[in-house]
Every structure is written in C-alpha cells, then in structure tokens.
Scaffold this motif. Structure first.
Motif, PDB file in Angstrom:
ATOM      1  N   UNK A   1       0.814  -1.208   0.000  1.00 48.64           N
ATOM      2  CA  UNK A   1       0.000   0.000   0.000  1.00 48.64           C
ATOM      3  C   UNK A   1       0.845   1.255   0.000  1.00 48.64           C
ATOM      4  N   UNK A   2       0.335   2.299  -0.644  1.00 50.26           N
ATOM      5  CA  UNK A   2       0.918   3.631  -0.542  1.00 50.26           C
ATOM      6  C   UNK A   2      -0.177   4.571  -0.078  1.00 50.26           C
ATOM      7  N   UNK A   3      -0.072   5.010   1.157  1.00 55.15           N
ATOM      8  CA  UNK A   3      -1.105   5.854   1.761  1.00 55.15           C
ATOM      9  C   UNK A   3      -0.508   7.242   1.992  1.00 55.15           C
ATOM     10  N   UNK A   4      -1.106   8.225   1.348  1.00 52.25           N
ATOM     11  CA  UNK A   4      -0.573   9.586   1.342  1.00 52.25           C
ATOM     12  C   UNK A   4      -1.474  10.504   2.148  1.00 52.25           C
ATOM     13  N   UNK A   5      -0.863  11.426   2.869  1.00 59.11           N
ATOM     14  CA  UNK A   5      -1.607  12.395   3.675  1.00 59.11           C
ATOM     15  C   UNK A   5      -0.836  13.712   3.685  1.00 59.11           C
ATOM     16  N   UNK A   6      -1.466  14.806   4.108  1.00 58.83           N
ATOM     17  CA  UNK A   6      -0.758  16.083   4.142  1.00 58.83           C
ATOM     18  C   UNK A   6       0.372  16.078   5.170  1.00 58.83           C
ATOM     19  N   UNK A   7       1.462  16.732   4.841  1.00 60.97           N
ATOM     20  CA  UNK A   7       2.562  16.911   5.790  1.00 60.97           C
ATOM     21  C   UNK A   7       2.207  18.044   6.743  1.00 60.97           C
ATOM     22  N   UNK A   8       2.239  17.767   8.042  1.00 55.80           N
ATOM     23  CA  UNK A   8       1.843  18.745   9.059  1.00 55.80           C
ATOM     24  C   UNK A   8       3.058  19.571   9.475  1.00 55.80           C
ATOM     25  N   UNK A   9       3.196  20.744   8.906  1.00 53.84           N
ATOM     26  CA  UNK A   9       4.339  21.611   9.200  1.00 53.84           C
ATOM     27  C   UNK A   9       4.359  22.033  10.661  1.00 53.84           C
ATOM     28  N   UNK A  10       3.173  22.242  11.239  1.00 55.07           N
ATOM     29  CA  UNK A  10       3.099  22.772  12.606  1.00 55.07           C
ATOM     30  C   UNK A  10       3.426  21.735  13.672  1.00 55.07           C
ATOM     31  N   UNK A  11       3.435  20.465  13.318  1.00 54.60           N
ATOM     32  CA  UNK A  11       3.678  19.422  14.329  1.00 54.60           C
ATOM     33  C   UNK A  11       5.141  19.451  14.761  1.00 54.60           C
ATOM     34  N   UNK A  12       5.373  19.477  16.061  1.00 50.91           N
ATOM     35  CA  UNK A  12       6.741  19.618  16.577  1.00 50.91           C
ATOM     36  C   UNK A  12       7.637  18.472  16.137  1.00 50.91           C
ATOM     37  N   UNK A  13       7.083  17.266  16.021  1.00 52.04           N
ATOM     38  CA  UNK A  13       7.884  16.112  15.618  1.00 52.04           C
ATOM     39  C   UNK A  13       8.375  16.218  14.177  1.00 52.04           C
TER      40      UNK A  13
ATOM     41  N   UNK B   1       5.460 -16.595   3.844  1.00 51.12           N
ATOM     42  CA  UNK B   1       6.141 -16.045   2.688  1.00 51.12           C
ATOM     43  C   UNK B   1       5.437 -14.858   2.061  1.00 51.12           C
ATOM     44  N   UNK B   2       4.353 -14.404   2.657  1.00 52.50           N
ATOM     45  CA  UNK B   2       3.615 -13.249   2.156  1.00 52.50           C
ATOM     46  C   UNK B   2       4.263 -11.976   2.701  1.00 52.50           C
ATOM     47  N   UNK B   3       4.614 -11.055   1.817  1.00 51.60           N
ATOM     48  CA  UNK B   3       5.184  -9.772   2.222  1.00 51.60           C
ATOM     49  C   UNK B   3       4.076  -8.744   2.369  1.00 51.60           C
ATOM     50  N   UNK B   4       4.082  -8.029   3.474  1.00 52.45           N
ATOM     51  CA  UNK B   4       3.130  -6.942   3.722  1.00 52.45           C
ATOM     52  C   UNK B   4       3.926  -5.647   3.804  1.00 52.45           C
ATOM     53  N   UNK B   5       3.606  -4.690   2.936  1.00 48.67           N
ATOM     54  CA  UNK B   5       4.397  -3.460   2.824  1.00 48.67           C
ATOM     55  C   UNK B   5       3.457  -2.257   2.810  1.00 48.67           C
ATOM     56  N   UNK B   6       3.831  -1.223   3.537  1.00 47.58           N
ATOM     57  CA  UNK B   6       3.046   0.013   3.533  1.00 47.58           C
ATOM     58  C   UNK B   6       3.988   1.205   3.497  1.00 47.58           C
ATOM     59  N   UNK B   7       3.789   2.080   2.497  1.00 48.75           N
ATOM     60  CA  UNK B   7       4.510   3.344   2.390  1.00 48.75           C
ATOM     61  C   UNK B   7       3.592   4.437   2.940  1.00 48.75           C
ATOM     62  N   UNK B   8       3.942   4.987   4.077  1.00 52.39           N
ATOM     63  CA  UNK B   8       3.169   6.057   4.724  1.00 52.39           C
ATOM     64  C   UNK B   8       3.802   7.376   4.316  1.00 52.39           C
ATOM     65  N   UNK B   9       3.160   8.070   3.369  1.00 48.74           N
ATOM     66  CA  UNK B   9       3.735   9.266   2.748  1.00 48.74           C
ATOM     67  C   UNK B   9       3.069  10.511   3.314  1.00 48.74           C
ATOM     68  N   UNK B  10       3.875  11.409   3.866  1.00 51.37           N
ATOM     69  CA  UNK B  10       3.388  12.715   4.322  1.00 51.37           C
ATOM     70  C   UNK B  10       4.023  13.765   3.427  1.00 51.37           C
ATOM     71  N   UNK B  11       3.211  14.412   2.571  1.00 52.66           N
ATOM     72  CA  UNK B  11       3.739  15.344   1.566  1.00 52.66           C
ATOM     73  C   UNK B  11       3.002  16.677   1.647  1.00 52.66           C
ATOM     74  N   UNK B  12       3.729  17.759   1.536  1.00 54.72           N
ATOM     75  CA  UNK B  12       3.129  19.093   1.537  1.00 54.72           C
ATOM     76  C   UNK B  12       2.101  19.199   0.413  1.00 54.72           C
TER      77      UNK B  12
END
Length: 331
Positions: free
Chosen positions: A157-169, A258-269
């Motif tokens: 999976x590739x799950x994309x969400x907004x990048x939170x500039x204000x978050x301290x982390x 033998x099943x591979x489970x992969x997730x790309x958690x993308x935070x992009x402006x």
C-alpha cells in the motif's frame, strides 16, 4: 442506536466529532480536555450552538458525574501516553473508541500494557478498540481486496496524507523542505516501533491469520511532484519539483507464509489523503481510494464504531477482529 458519549480530547478531531455525533442521534454528556479549551462549551468550540457541556480537565470526576456509555478518545497515539485515561474510562464502566494508532494492533507493539488494559476491560465488562481514518482505509479495505485472490504473494500500500508543518515532531523535516533529496537523512531500522503503518500491517496480518517473523522500516524523503508553496514560521518557502516535500516511512513485515506486507506512509506538503493498494497473487488486484479530508474521516469512522463498541465482547480488540465498517440507516 443512541448513546451517551464523552469526549476525551477537545482538539481538532474532538471538535469534528461534535456535529457528527449530533447528526447520528448521540448525546454528548461530557468533554475532557486541557489548556484554553477547559471551561468552554464543547458545542461552541466545535463552531456550533452551546450544548451546556463545559470542557473539564478532571477525567475521573467528569466520568463519575455523567456515566457515559462510551468514550471517544482523540489525544495521543501510544498506549504509554493513553493508558491512564483508558483505565479511567474502563473503571467508570464506559467502552472506549480511540484514534490512537498503537491500539490498531496493540499487542504487536506494547504487549504488557495491552494485557493490563484487556484484563481491566474484561473485569468491568466494557470494550476498548481503535478506529479513525485508518479503520476502513488502511486495514479493512486491504483485507477485503486480498480476499479476492486464491494465492497471495505480496500486499503493498501507498497511503498519502498532508505533511503537518506545525507538528513539533516534523520540525527537522520542515527545515529541509525544498532542499535537494540528497540532504535527507535516510533512516533504516529492524525495529520500526509504534506508528500507523506498523500497527495497520500487524492488524492486517492478524486478520489474514499470518505470523509475523520480522519487521523493518526505512524513512526517506517524500518528493515534490510539482511546484509547491508552504508557510513556515520563518516565512513562505517554495518547493521545486524533485526536491524534499515531506517524508515517507516504509514498513515491511516478513511472514512465515512467505507473504510480504508493505506500507509506504507518505506525508507530503499539499497532498490529500489517498490510498493505493496492490495485491500480487492470483489474480493481481489494484484499488485506489480517496478520503480527501482525513481528519473528518477519522471523526466519522469513530462515530460509526459506537454500535460495535457497545455490542462486542468485553476486552481489548485488535481492529481486524472487528467487522468492517458499514453505513447504518437511521430509523
């Protein structure tokens, strides 16, 4: 089904819950928060009319005074940060629905606290479960998609969400926005730790009956696909195509089957919340989905879980042990 609901957390998600609860016929009887929200009416905080429910900061007293059926918690992500409040809710006889990512598959990342919370919930006859944006879109959607195949090699999976500039982390990455990709400090780990991607994949593995052998993660840059503009504390910054626009955490689980489970958690402006799942097997299957308002869908899915929280067996539940969400028409 109408329920008496308490809110723990009066931030963005907590305020979005208010009109959705009203729309579905539930009654807010208590709101617990901190800081400037304390003392304010939760209805007015949410941008609506007063409800006569002031935000309090004394969770035990507030729950004892109002005796809610269920608590919707939107505070922190980990069990370590929420354990005390979870136990307060349980001892008050209220079921809990949390937006905390670690609760998606709690035994995968914090088995000790999970056992404590599970035992307390069983003792007091209530359920504790997670929901939010990841519920249908990061757990039950890929589980349903994989159900199409008769042989499975890989779920990605590739799950994309907004990048939170204000978050301290995100401060470190915020300083790199617009910089060449080579400047991003790539991180690799055999212990991904807590987080939405790790917990979602573990919930999926449990739902498929897979035994996880190993987990690894890589954190890299999210790349700008077009020119972007972002407002930072020191002013406006332009991000050219091909430069750093956020971060991508990739988590991969290796299983005994033998099943591979992969997730790309993308935070992009500038991104909207989108999900793209690919199943490699027999046959190959692919699906894209979009819930552009991620925080809104967090609130709506939490509200949709209320009936489950009141009807499942007492105890702490991994998300994939629950039925998929469905729309329930009002009577």
């Amino acid at each position: 089904m109408s329920a008496r609901v308490a809110l723990v957390g009066a931030g963005q998600v907590g305020r979005l819950l208010v009109p959705r609860l009203h729309e579905r016929g539930h009654r807010i009887v208590a709101a617990i928060g901190r800081g400037a929200a304390v003392g304010q009416d939760i209805g007015e905080l949410a941008g609506g009319t007063p409800l006569g429910v002031a935000v309090r900061d004394d969770i035990d007293a507030a729950l004892a005074d109002t005796r809610p059926d269920v608590v919707l918690m939107s505070t922190a992500s980990t069990l370590a940060a929420t354990e005390a409040d979870l136990l307060s809710c349980i001892r008050a006889g209220a079921g809990v629905i949390s937006a905390g990512e670690e609760l998606l598959a709690p035994w995968a990342s914090d088995p000790g606290r999970s056992d404590v919370i599970d035992a307390a919930a069983r003792e007091h006859g209530v359920s504790v479960l997670a929901s939010g944006h990841v519920d249908a879109l990061w757990v039950h959607l890929p589980l349903t998609l994989a159900g199409i195949v008769t042989h499975l090699d890989r779920l990605e999976g590739e799950c994309t969400r907004p990048f939170a500039v204000a978050r301290s982390s995100n401060a470190g990455v915020s300083g790199l926005l617009g910089a060449p990709v080579e400047r991003y400090p790539v991180e690799r780990s055999g212990d991904p730790g807590a987080g939405a991607a790790f917990s979602s994949l573990h919930a999926i593995a449990r739902g498929m009956g897979l035994t996880v052998l190993r987990a690894r993660s890589t954190v890299t840059a999210a790349i700008a696909e077009q020119e972007l503009v972002v407002q930072l504390p020191d002013g406006e910054r332009r991000i050219a195509p091909g430069t750093i626009a956020g971060s991508t955490r990739t988590v991969e689980l290796e299983t005994s089957a033998g099943v591979a489970l992969v997730l790309h958690d993308v935070a992009r402006v500038g991104a909207h919340s989108t999900e793209h799942w690919r199943v490699s097997g027999s046959p190959d299957v692919e699906l894209r989905a979009s819930a552009a308002q991620g925080l809104v869908s967090t609130a709506t899915q939490m509200v949709a879980r209320i009936e489950d929280a009141l009807n499942v067996e007492p105890g702490l539940h991994t998300l994939s042990d629950l039925p998929p969400l469905r729309y329930r028409a009002l009577g």
